[in-house]
Write an enzyme that holds these catalytic residues in place. Structure first.
Site, PDB file in Angstrom:
ATOM      1  N   TYR A 129       0.846  -1.214   0.000  1.00 51.42           N
ATOM      2  CA  TYR A 129       0.000   0.000   0.000  1.00 51.42           C
ATOM      3  C   TYR A 129       0.872   1.251   0.000  1.00 51.42           C
ATOM      4  CZ  TYR A 129      -2.766   3.648   2.382  1.00 51.42           C
ATOM      5  OH  TYR A 129      -3.360   4.831   2.744  1.00 51.42           O
TER       6      TYR A 129
HETATM    7  N1  LIG Z   1      -6.700   5.032   6.865  1.00 50.84           N
HETATM    8  C1  LIG Z   1      -5.687   5.832   7.149  1.00 50.84           C
HETATM    9  O1  LIG Z   1      -5.206   5.921   8.293  1.00 50.84           O
HETATM   10  C2  LIG Z   1      -5.107   6.676   6.053  1.00 50.84           C
HETATM   11  C3  LIG Z   1      -4.008   7.453   6.329  1.00 50.84           C
HETATM   12  C4  LIG Z   1      -3.514   8.303   5.331  1.00 50.84           C
HETATM   13  C5  LIG Z   1      -4.119   8.350   4.093  1.00 50.84           C
HETATM   14  N2  LIG Z   1      -5.186   7.553   3.839  1.00 50.84           N
HETATM   15  C6  LIG Z   1      -5.825   7.682   2.508  1.00 50.84           C
HETATM   16  O2  LIG Z   1      -6.857   8.637   2.652  1.00 50.84           O
HETATM   17  C7  LIG Z   1      -7.829   8.448   1.611  1.00 50.84           C
HETATM   18  C8  LIG Z   1      -9.225   8.537   2.200  1.00 50.84           C
HETATM   19  O3  LIG Z   1      -9.366   7.640   3.255  1.00 50.84           O
HETATM   20  P1  LIG Z   1     -10.824   7.264   3.804  1.00 50.84           P
HETATM   21  O4  LIG Z   1     -10.684   6.857   5.202  1.00 50.84           O
HETATM   22  O5  LIG Z   1     -11.792   8.329   3.401  1.00 50.84           O
HETATM   23  O6  LIG Z   1     -11.105   5.965   2.910  1.00 50.84           O
HETATM   24  P2  LIG Z   1     -12.472   5.146   2.778  1.00 50.84           P
HETATM   25  O7  LIG Z   1     -13.458   5.571   3.799  1.00 50.84           O
HETATM   26  O8  LIG Z   1     -12.106   3.708   2.688  1.00 50.84           O
HETATM   27  O9  LIG Z   1     -13.038   5.649   1.359  1.00 50.84           O
HETATM   28  C9  LIG Z   1     -12.487   5.187   0.181  1.00 50.84           C
HETATM   29  C10 LIG Z   1     -13.247   5.752  -0.988  1.00 50.84           C
HETATM   30  O10 LIG Z   1     -12.745   5.128  -2.180  1.00 50.84           O
HETATM   31  C11 LIG Z   1     -13.861   4.599  -2.886  1.00 50.84           C
HETATM   32  N3  LIG Z   1     -13.543   3.429  -3.660  1.00 50.84           N
HETATM   33  C12 LIG Z   1     -13.114   2.221  -3.214  1.00 50.84           C
HETATM   34  N4  LIG Z   1     -13.023   1.379  -4.231  1.00 50.84           N
HETATM   35  C13 LIG Z   1     -13.400   2.054  -5.347  1.00 50.84           C
HETATM   36  C14 LIG Z   1     -13.520   1.722  -6.717  1.00 50.84           C
HETATM   37  N5  LIG Z   1     -13.244   0.500  -7.193  1.00 50.84           N
HETATM   38  N6  LIG Z   1     -13.951   2.665  -7.569  1.00 50.84           N
HETATM   39  C15 LIG Z   1     -14.251   3.909  -7.127  1.00 50.84           C
HETATM   40  N7  LIG Z   1     -14.154   4.282  -5.852  1.00 50.84           N
HETATM   41  C16 LIG Z   1     -13.730   3.357  -4.974  1.00 50.84           C
HETATM   42  C17 LIG Z   1     -14.869   4.233  -1.819  1.00 50.84           C
HETATM   43  O11 LIG Z   1     -16.121   4.030  -2.410  1.00 50.84           O
HETATM   44  P3  LIG Z   1     -17.194   3.036  -1.741  1.00 50.84           P
HETATM   45  O12 LIG Z   1     -17.905   3.859  -0.721  1.00 50.84           O
HETATM   46  O13 LIG Z   1     -18.053   2.649  -2.886  1.00 50.84           O
HETATM   47  O14 LIG Z   1     -16.449   1.883  -1.138  1.00 50.84           O
HETATM   48  C18 LIG Z   1     -14.757   5.456  -0.942  1.00 50.84           C
HETATM   49  O15 LIG Z   1     -15.453   6.536  -1.501  1.00 50.84           O
HETATM   50  C19 LIG Z   1      -7.485   7.117   0.965  1.00 50.84           C
HETATM   51  O16 LIG Z   1      -6.818   7.363  -0.253  1.00 50.84           O
HETATM   52  C20 LIG Z   1      -6.523   6.471   1.956  1.00 50.84           C
HETATM   53  O17 LIG Z   1      -5.600   5.609   1.323  1.00 50.84           O
HETATM   54  C21 LIG Z   1      -5.696   6.733   4.791  1.00 50.84           C
END
Ligand SMILES: NC(=O)c1ccc[n+]([C@@H]2O[C@H](COP(=O)([O-])OP(=O)(O)OC[C@H]3O[C@@H](n4cnc5c(N)ncnc54)[C@H](OP(=O)(O)O)[C@@H]3O)[C@@H](O)[C@H]2O)c1
Length: 220
Positions: A129
């Protein structure tokens, strides 16, 4: 401002879309399921049905047409190597190519904090990742777009405080999704902050001021 959010149904994207609509922006956002379409419409967001695993730059470009800015906050959320490659990697590349095709200069990418996972048992999935997130940063930084790469620390769901720490290099920490949305909102409204990689954690500075301070480091 007309804003196109990829990942508008996610933890960050949902918060961002509401903030932007409340601030008077026109927002379109991607979704995959019918139930999400209704939620987006209820929030005043134009729903766009796109699955990044089954799309193209051209299809995305057509959907983005007329937008002023693209925010990419989609992610596979640790659902495996193929989905991480397809969404966080190829999806981000398709989106950047689409922005160029659609003539949209400004592009905000939600990336990851480089120190995330340090001090924990190494996991191949997480390593992968982090590699894919970095490759997406490399891809975007090589484009002529007015990009901003935002690298938040570990995301938490506690209520935001509106206070953050931003910088080119800052100590690792957590940050509420509310406050990531606040920073993205500020970035939408401060186009002079561009071509810069911003690390982000919870902190002491008002989100809008913390973003404004990054103008001093912005590229041309
Ligand atoms: N988790 C952490 O601690 C962390 C830290 C730093 C950065 N980040 C990054 O921050 C960003 C936002 O995080 P978050 O917590 O908001 O993530 P999240 O809640 O998992 O949301 C992910 C989004 O991506 C969409 N998605 C997933 N698969 C898809 C596909 N095949 N086609 C189109 N859309 C798709 C999801 O849509 P659905 O609702 O349809 O699933 C959702 O809108 C991500 O890029 C993550 O990698 C995360």
């Amino acid at each position: 401002m007309q804003v196109f959010i990829i990942g508008a149904t996610g933890g960050v994207g949902r918060r961002l879309r509401r903030r932007l609509v409340n601030a008077g922006h026109q927002v379109a956002g991607t979704h995959r399921r019918d139930s999400q379409k209704e939620q987006l419409e209820t929030d005043g967001v134009t729903p766009v049905n796109i699955d990044l695993m089954n799309t193209s730059s051209e299809r995305l470009a057509a959907a983005m047409q007329g937008s002023d800015i693209v925010v990419f906050s989609a992610g596979a959320g640790g659902a495996g190597v193929d989905l991480t490659d397809g969404i966080d990697g190829r999806g981000a590349r398709f989106a950047a190519e689409a922005a160029r095709l659609a003539g949209i200069n400004r592009f905000l990418l939600v990336s990851a904090f480089p120190d995330a996972g340090r001090g924990k048992a190494p996991s191949p999935g997480f390593e992968h990742y982090m590699q894919v997130k970095k490759q997406a940063d490399v891809m975007l930084a090589a484009t002529p777009l007015d990009w901003v790469i935002l690298r938040p620390g570990t995301l938490v769901n506690e209520a935001g405080t509106g206070k953050v720490r931003t910088g080119l290099a800052i100590p690792y920490g957590t940050v509420p999704r509310d406050d990531v949305a606040a920073v993205l909102h500020a970035l939408v409204e401060q186009p002079e902050v561009k071509r810069v990689i911003i690390e982000l954690t919870a902190g002491e500075q008002d989100a809008s001021e913390a973003v404004a301070a990054m103008a001093a480091f912005s590229g041309r």
